[in-house]
Design an enzyme around this catalytic site. Structure first.
Site, PDB file in Angstrom:
ATOM      1  N   GLY A  84       0.816  -1.212   0.000  1.00 24.15           N
ATOM      2  CA  GLY A  84       0.000   0.000   0.000  1.00 24.15           C
ATOM      3  C   GLY A  84       0.846   1.257   0.000  1.00 24.15           C
ATOM      4  O   GLY A  84       0.540   2.235  -0.697  1.00 24.15           O
ATOM      5  N   VAL A 102       2.106 -11.790   6.116  1.00 25.25           N
ATOM      6  CA  VAL A 102       3.559 -11.932   5.969  1.00 25.25           C
ATOM      7  C   VAL A 102       4.026 -11.085   4.786  1.00 25.25           C
ATOM      8  O   VAL A 102       3.790 -11.429   3.632  1.00 25.25           O
ATOM      9  CB  VAL A 102       3.962 -13.415   5.771  1.00 25.25           C
ATOM     10  N   THR A 109       7.032  -8.549   5.486  1.00 29.19           N
ATOM     11  CA  THR A 109       8.415  -8.117   5.730  1.00 29.19           C
ATOM     12  C   THR A 109       9.133  -9.052   6.696  1.00 29.19           C
ATOM     13  O   THR A 109      10.260  -8.775   7.078  1.00 29.19           O
ATOM     14  CB  THR A 109       8.423  -6.696   6.328  1.00 29.19           C
ATOM     15  N   ILE A 146       1.770  -7.518  12.945  1.00 22.64           N
ATOM     16  CA  ILE A 146       2.833  -8.444  13.360  1.00 22.64           C
ATOM     17  C   ILE A 146       4.194  -7.998  12.828  1.00 22.64           C
ATOM     18  O   ILE A 146       5.140  -7.788  13.577  1.00 22.64           O
ATOM     19  CB  ILE A 146       2.514  -9.880  12.868  1.00 22.64           C
ATOM     20  N   ARG A 203       1.611  22.353  32.378  1.00 25.38           N
ATOM     21  CA  ARG A 203       2.730  23.200  32.816  1.00 25.38           C
ATOM     22  C   ARG A 203       3.340  22.606  34.074  1.00 25.38           C
ATOM     23  O   ARG A 203       4.540  22.671  34.288  1.00 25.38           O
ATOM     24  CB  ARG A 203       2.261  24.628  33.096  1.00 25.38           C
ATOM     25  N   LYS A 210     -14.619  20.844  45.259  1.00 22.33           N
ATOM     26  CA  LYS A 210     -13.335  21.484  45.576  1.00 22.33           C
ATOM     27  C   LYS A 210     -12.382  20.400  46.045  1.00 22.33           C
ATOM     28  O   LYS A 210     -12.726  19.605  46.923  1.00 22.33           O
ATOM     29  CB  LYS A 210     -13.521  22.512  46.700  1.00 22.33           C
ATOM     30  N   HIS A 211     -11.187  20.383  45.479  1.00 19.73           N
ATOM     31  CA  HIS A 211     -10.183  19.387  45.877  1.00 19.73           C
ATOM     32  C   HIS A 211     -10.775  17.973  45.914  1.00 19.73           C
ATOM     33  O   HIS A 211     -10.598  17.242  46.883  1.00 19.73           O
ATOM     34  CB  HIS A 211      -9.565  19.756  47.227  1.00 19.73           C
ATOM     35  N   GLU A 261     -13.908  27.646  38.340  1.00 19.91           N
ATOM     36  CA  GLU A 261     -12.779  27.217  37.489  1.00 19.91           C
ATOM     37  C   GLU A 261     -13.253  26.472  36.239  1.00 19.91           C
ATOM     38  O   GLU A 261     -12.778  26.733  35.150  1.00 19.91           O
ATOM     39  CB  GLU A 261     -11.865  26.267  38.289  1.00 19.91           C
ATOM     40  N   ASN A 285     -12.933   9.788  56.200  1.00 20.79           N
ATOM     41  CA  ASN A 285     -14.271   9.405  56.621  1.00 20.79           C
ATOM     42  C   ASN A 285     -15.298  10.420  56.115  1.00 20.79           C
ATOM     43  O   ASN A 285     -15.083  11.624  56.279  1.00 20.79           O
ATOM     44  CB  ASN A 285     -14.343   9.349  58.143  1.00 20.79           C
ATOM     45  N   ARG A 287     -14.343   9.537  62.419  1.00 21.07           N
ATOM     46  CA  ARG A 287     -15.687   9.722  61.895  1.00 21.07           C
ATOM     47  C   ARG A 287     -16.458  10.763  62.711  1.00 21.07           C
ATOM     48  O   ARG A 287     -17.272  11.524  62.178  1.00 21.07           O
ATOM     49  CB  ARG A 287     -16.414   8.369  61.903  1.00 21.07           C
ATOM     50  N   PHE A 290     -19.234   1.862  58.312  1.00 19.74           N
ATOM     51  CA  PHE A 290     -20.032   1.674  59.532  1.00 19.74           C
ATOM     52  C   PHE A 290     -19.610   2.599  60.674  1.00 19.74           C
ATOM     53  O   PHE A 290     -18.483   3.097  60.699  1.00 19.74           O
ATOM     54  CB  PHE A 290     -20.064   0.215  59.970  1.00 19.74           C
ATOM     55  N   HIS A 346     -10.394   6.627  49.502  1.00 21.32           N
ATOM     56  CA  HIS A 346      -9.191   7.175  50.152  1.00 21.32           C
ATOM     57  C   HIS A 346      -8.345   7.993  49.187  1.00 21.32           C
ATOM     58  O   HIS A 346      -8.503   7.880  47.999  1.00 21.32           O
ATOM     59  CB  HIS A 346      -8.342   6.050  50.734  1.00 21.32           C
TER      60      HIS A 346
HETATM   61  P1  5GP Z   1       1.000  -1.238   3.297  1.00 18.04           P
HETATM   62  O1  5GP Z   1      -0.113  -0.238   3.387  1.00 18.04           O
HETATM   63  O2  5GP Z   1       2.302  -0.590   2.936  1.00 18.04           O
HETATM   64  O3  5GP Z   1       0.662  -2.418   2.429  1.00 18.04           O
HETATM   65  O4  5GP Z   1       1.189  -1.861   4.740  1.00 18.04           O
HETATM   66  C1  5GP Z   1       1.745  -1.109   5.776  1.00 18.04           C
HETATM   67  C2  5GP Z   1       1.453  -1.768   7.088  1.00 18.04           C
HETATM   68  O5  5GP Z   1       1.880  -3.123   7.084  1.00 18.04           O
HETATM   69  C3  5GP Z   1       2.207  -1.103   8.235  1.00 18.04           C
HETATM   70  O6  5GP Z   1       1.260  -0.768   9.219  1.00 18.04           O
HETATM   71  C4  5GP Z   1       3.189  -2.159   8.699  1.00 18.04           C
HETATM   72  O7  5GP Z   1       3.388  -2.072  10.114  1.00 18.04           O
HETATM   73  C5  5GP Z   1       2.529  -3.436   8.296  1.00 18.04           C
HETATM   74  N1  5GP Z   1       3.435  -4.551   8.034  1.00 18.04           N
HETATM   75  C6  5GP Z   1       4.634  -4.517   7.447  1.00 18.04           C
HETATM   76  N2  5GP Z   1       5.129  -5.774   7.345  1.00 18.04           N
HETATM   77  C7  5GP Z   1       4.226  -6.617   7.861  1.00 18.04           C
HETATM   78  C8  5GP Z   1       4.175  -8.046   8.036  1.00 18.04           C
HETATM   79  O8  5GP Z   1       5.076  -8.793   7.671  1.00 18.04           O
HETATM   80  N3  5GP Z   1       3.067  -8.548   8.646  1.00 18.04           N
HETATM   81  C9  5GP Z   1       2.052  -7.741   9.065  1.00 18.04           C
HETATM   82  N4  5GP Z   1       0.996  -8.302   9.659  1.00 18.04           N
HETATM   83  N5  5GP Z   1       2.086  -6.406   8.907  1.00 18.04           N
HETATM   84  C10 5GP Z   1       3.139  -5.847   8.309  1.00 18.04           C
END
Ligand code: 5GP
Length: 527
Positions: A37, A66, A68, A127, A216, A278-279, A331, A421, A441, A476, A527
């Site tokens: 993608g 799967v 990468t 994954i 802050r 308050k508090h 506030e 209490n 109490r 109690f 508490h």
């Molecule tokens: P893309 O939109 O490029 O096809 O997919 C990007 C998404 O695929 C990213 O969120 C990335 O973390 C995830 N991703 C990359 N490699 C793998 C992988 O081997 N398995 C899975 N389940 N997600 C993957």
């Protein structure tokens, strides 16, 4: 400690800013690798990008489960660049090093928040992404990992000013962030499972959130503080829209939460209710025939303490109530909604923080609360006990009148939200006196009585509201002395959990004074 970025792997679900980043990288002569993608998005923008499948010699399989997970990627991320063995392995297996990994994960949190069904939510557990993030972060001596689109401008700037190199300090910071990201991600997943499977106290309780606001300072000026969102969709201070006024402070958030949780005990359909805090303790709570009346009656309980307080309402803030509220320094106001007229009135006080919560939280809903102790986290289920759901037991000779019973329940509901209490006097749907946070109490009972006398003076009443009131104790009464102090303040009816060793003694004292007493069987320590 500088590392030149030659090859970058970009794999992102949230494509925000990715084209700009890739362009900046290309300008520096960086070779771009990408998954399906992301590849498409970059190629569509006219960038020269290589599909990661060409690097691994392996296609994306199993609907992207799967993509990468391959030594061609992980070897390139994990290799120690000046280790002879590692370099040998790279050459032998024809693996190219990857110097930058830009990854953000499948939107598990968003899918969960949107109420995705079970299989959809599971499919959104990333994954390969976390695996790459963790690998790149581990090897931060050589590799830069970026998990947050907010960091792209910083990276672009660093590369431009440093001739396409990143400094060790930046890589270290980004590695720290990367592990926080994957930890938070897995926390969300395990919490979703715990919820889906109804496991309240798993062996590993992970709590996590995403920083939404850095204050802050914390409770005191020398403390730093941040507000982390857990993703829980409960209407309240975390999810409310701030319509005007400065950011909420640490104490504002704490007190506003206490205020809104308290007022949510009174469902909107049963009529208007108002709590002034308050508090984290209420200084007045009341119902009324109109919202403005509820506010005025809540204020009457202790108008001195209400100065600079937090006001919570269980119904849409209307013009009449807004007109009354702006007469006094306040506030924060929080309500399920704010009418346009009320907004205009509140606008005259630009410092007054106005929150629209979009709804009331369900006081019966489950959830967890946590606090830290040194070396530990104390986690418990939310106190979602409601007096309406309890079997109240009359233990005295005299049974409470209908009105006394209504006032008792009201007082007990409020007492649940008062630091122990807690002793709360109430009459006609209005707190008459509140004693909070005392170690004894009896002291809480006395203080509440004294405050009621002061209120009577301030309001020009003939007698304090505690005369003829009902009184609640959140735990109690261990001895009769507390009861006698309540009777001295004018209470005619008492509600308390019961269960003390000396219940008989306390009941006898009540009978002697013609006081009606009811046991709830449920305690509301706070508490
Ligand atoms: P893309 O939109 O490029 O096809 O997919 C990007 C998404 O695929 C990213 O969120 C990335 O973390 C995830 N991703 C990359 N490699 C793998 C992988 O081997 N398995 C899975 N389940 N997600 C993957």
């Amino acid at each position: 400690d500088r590392v030149k970025i030659r090859t970058a792997l970009l794999s992102v679900s949230d494509k925000t800013g990715i084209v700009e980043l890739a362009k900046a990288l290309a300008e520096q002569g960086v070779r771009l690798l990408s998954t399906g993608g992301t590849f498409k998005a970059l190629a569509a923008a006219g960038l020269d990008v290589t599909d990661v499948s060409d690097v691994t010699g392996f296609p994306e399989i199993m609907d992207g489960r799967v993509k990468t997970l391959h030594p061609g990627v992980h070897g390139g991320l994990l290799a120690i660049r000046d280790d002879a063995e590692h370099v040998k392995a790279l050459t032998e297996h024809k693996i190219g090093t990857i110097d930058l990994a830009v990854i953000n994960l499948y939107p598990f949190e968003e899918v969960r928040a949107a109420g995705g069904d079970y299989p959809t939510t599971v499919e959104n557990i990333d994954i390969g992404g976390p695996a790459m993030i963790r690998a790149a972060a581990k090897n931060h001596a050589y590799v830069t990992v970026i998990v947050d689109p907010q960091d792209y401008p910083q990276l672009i700037e660093a590369l431009r000013t440093n001739d396409g190199e990143t400094a060790y300090a930046l890589r270290q910071r980004m590695a720290a962030k990367a592990y926080a990201r994957t930890a938070a991600y897995d926390t969300m997943i395990s919490n979703w499972f715990a919820e889906a499977l109804d496991i309240e106290m798993p062996r590993y309780r992970t709590l996590g959130g995403v920083l939404s606001q850095e204050m802050r300072y914390g409770e005191n000026p020398h403390q730093s503080a941040g507000f982390y969102l857990t993703g829980e969709k409960r209407p309240g201070v975390a999810t409310a829209a701030l319509l005007q006024g400065k950011q909420l402070s640490y104490n504002n958030i704490n007190d506003t939460d206490a205020a809104y949780e308290l007022v949510s005990e009174f469902p909107a359909e049963k009529g208007p209710a108002c709590a002034i805090i308050k508090h984290a303790n209420p200084c007045g709570v009341a119902i009324g025939s109109s919202l403005v009346e509820a506010y005025k009656r809540a204020l009457a309980c202790d108008s001195t303490s209400a100065f600079g307080g937090i006001i919570a309402l269980n119904q849409t803030l209307d013009a009449a109530t807004a007109e009354e509220i702006v007469k006094l320094f306040t506030e924060v106001i929080i309500a399920p909604d704010i009418s346009e007229e009320a907004k205009a009135i509140i606008a005259k006080k630009p410092n007054l923080r106005l929150l629209s919560a979009g709804g009331l939280p369900d006081p019966r809903s489950r959830g967890l609360t946590a606090k830290t102790v040194s070396g530990g986290l104390l986690v418990q289920t939310r106190d979602n006990g409601m007096v309406e759901d309890l079997d109240l037991r009359v233990v005295t000779k005299r049974a409470p009148t209908d009105q006394e019973l209504i006032d008792m329940k009201f007082a007990f509901k409020v007492a649940k939200h008062v630091k122990s209490n807690a002793v709360v006097y109430a009459k006609d749907g209005q707190t008459a006196g509140i004693g909070a946070g005392q170690m004894s109490r009896v002291d809480s009972a006395r203080i509440a009585g004294l405050k009621a006398e002061e209120a009577a003076k301030a309001m020009g009443w003939a007698e304090p509201m505690t005369r003829g009131s009902a009184v609640a104790s959140e735990a109690f009464l261990p001895f009769a002395d507390g009861l006698l102090s309540m009777i001295a303040a004018g209470a005619t009816a008492v509600i308390q959990p019961g269960g003390s060793m000396r219940d008989e003694e306390v009941i006898a004292a009540a009978d002697e004074h013609g006081v009606a007493m009811v046991f709830t069987g449920m305690r509301h320590f706070r508490h």
